[in-house]
Design a protein around this motif. Structure first.
Motif, PDB file in Angstrom:
ATOM      1  N   ALA A  40     -31.207  31.129 -33.974  1.00  0.00           N
ATOM      2  CA  ALA A  40     -31.680  32.506 -33.816  1.00  0.00           C
ATOM      3  C   ALA A  40     -30.570  33.449 -33.363  1.00  0.00           C
ATOM      4  N   VAL A  41     -29.465  32.906 -32.869  1.00  0.00           N
ATOM      5  CA  VAL A  41     -28.328  33.730 -32.449  1.00  0.00           C
ATOM      6  C   VAL A  41     -27.518  34.086 -33.688  1.00  0.00           C
ATOM      7  N   PRO A  42     -27.410  35.375 -34.011  1.00  0.00           N
ATOM      8  CA  PRO A  42     -26.628  35.764 -35.190  1.00  0.00           C
ATOM      9  C   PRO A  42     -25.131  35.595 -34.955  1.00  0.00           C
ATOM     10  N   ARG A  43     -24.388  35.536 -36.023  1.00  0.00           N
ATOM     11  CA  ARG A  43     -22.933  35.409 -35.918  1.00  0.00           C
ATOM     12  C   ARG A  43     -22.341  36.542 -35.088  1.00  0.00           C
ATOM     13  N   ASP A  44     -22.874  37.750 -35.239  1.00  0.00           N
ATOM     14  CA  ASP A  44     -22.469  38.882 -34.396  1.00  0.00           C
ATOM     15  C   ASP A  44     -23.645  39.211 -33.476  1.00  0.00           C
ATOM     16  N   PRO A  45     -23.572  38.801 -32.214  1.00  0.00           N
ATOM     17  CA  PRO A  45     -24.701  39.002 -31.310  1.00  0.00           C
ATOM     18  C   PRO A  45     -24.761  40.381 -30.644  1.00  0.00           C
ATOM     19  N   GLY A  47     -25.799  43.697 -29.380  1.00  0.00           N
ATOM     20  CA  GLY A  47     -27.107  44.323 -29.267  1.00  0.00           C
ATOM     21  C   GLY A  47     -28.282  43.354 -29.266  1.00  0.00           C
ATOM     22  N   LEU A  48     -28.010  42.078 -29.241  1.00  0.00           N
ATOM     23  CA  LEU A  48     -29.075  41.078 -29.303  1.00  0.00           C
ATOM     24  C   LEU A  48     -29.851  41.010 -27.997  1.00  0.00           C
ATOM     25  N   ASP A  49     -31.162  41.080 -28.102  1.00  0.00           N
ATOM     26  CA  ASP A  49     -32.068  40.780 -26.995  1.00  0.00           C
ATOM     27  C   ASP A  49     -32.813  39.528 -27.404  1.00  0.00           C
ATOM     28  N   LEU A  50     -32.696  38.494 -26.620  1.00  0.00           N
ATOM     29  CA  LEU A  50     -33.322  37.217 -26.960  1.00  0.00           C
ATOM     30  C   LEU A  50     -34.087  36.719 -25.745  1.00  0.00           C
ATOM     31  N   VAL A  51     -35.374  36.465 -25.931  1.00  0.00           N
ATOM     32  CA  VAL A  51     -36.213  35.932 -24.863  1.00  0.00           C
ATOM     33  C   VAL A  51     -36.740  34.587 -25.333  1.00  0.00           C
TER      34      VAL A  51
END
Length: 168
Positions: A40-45, A47-51
């Protein structure tokens, strides 16, 4: 170590890094349920919000610690790794994060002040502050006054949140 982190997805990097979680190698063939979380972690994280909502002992802390290493290797960054209490923050840094770094000699030798990189002893930093190349991870807590209020941070990681109060 740096080029592998920059050129790999988080899932591929974690699977190929000779990392161990609680004496077991990170192996998505055994821990199939974890693969989609890592993927679920993109190659370019940026701005990623991951819960991640999961049961106890489901592997999210290992994920968060490895993600910290991956982010630190890819680009210069400053991040705060928040835990509920100061003692727990020290335990995570001293017993878990440093163990993951030591298991991978290529990562371990990049720790500390990068200026005198050759012919030096490895500087693992303090339990509260870990450096890899130009990146810094602050292992801190939300119990009481926030300890990172004057620091420019690129990423925030909250772990063991079941012990945190909404008021914190």
């Amino acid at each position: 170590a740096v080029s592998l982190a920059k050129d790999s997805t988080f899932a591929d990097w974690a699977a190929s890094g000779n990392f161990f979680a609680d004496r077991e190698p990170i192996d998505f063939n055994i821990w199939r349920y974890l693969r989609p979380i890592y993927e679920a972690v993109p190659r370019d994280p940026t701005g990623l919000d991951l819960v991640i909502m999961k049961s106890a002992q489901g592997g999210a802390s290992t994920f968060a610690l490895l993600w910290t290493l991956w982010l630190m290797l890819r680009n210069r960054c400053q991040l705060a790794y928040f835990l509920p209490t100061a003692p727990l923050a020290l335990i995570f840094s001293r017993d878990r994060f440093i163990k993951l770094a030591r298991e991978n000699a290529q990562i371990h030798r990049l720790m500390g002040d990068p200026a005198p990189a050759s012919g030096r002893n490895i500087d693992e930093g303090s339990a509260g502050v870990r450096r890899i190349l130009q990146s810094i991870a602050y292992f801190t807590h939300i119990d009481g006054k926030v300890t990172t209020e004057a620091l420019p941070l690129d990423a925030l990681i909250f772990d063991e949140v079941q012990e945190m109060l909404l008021a914190d």
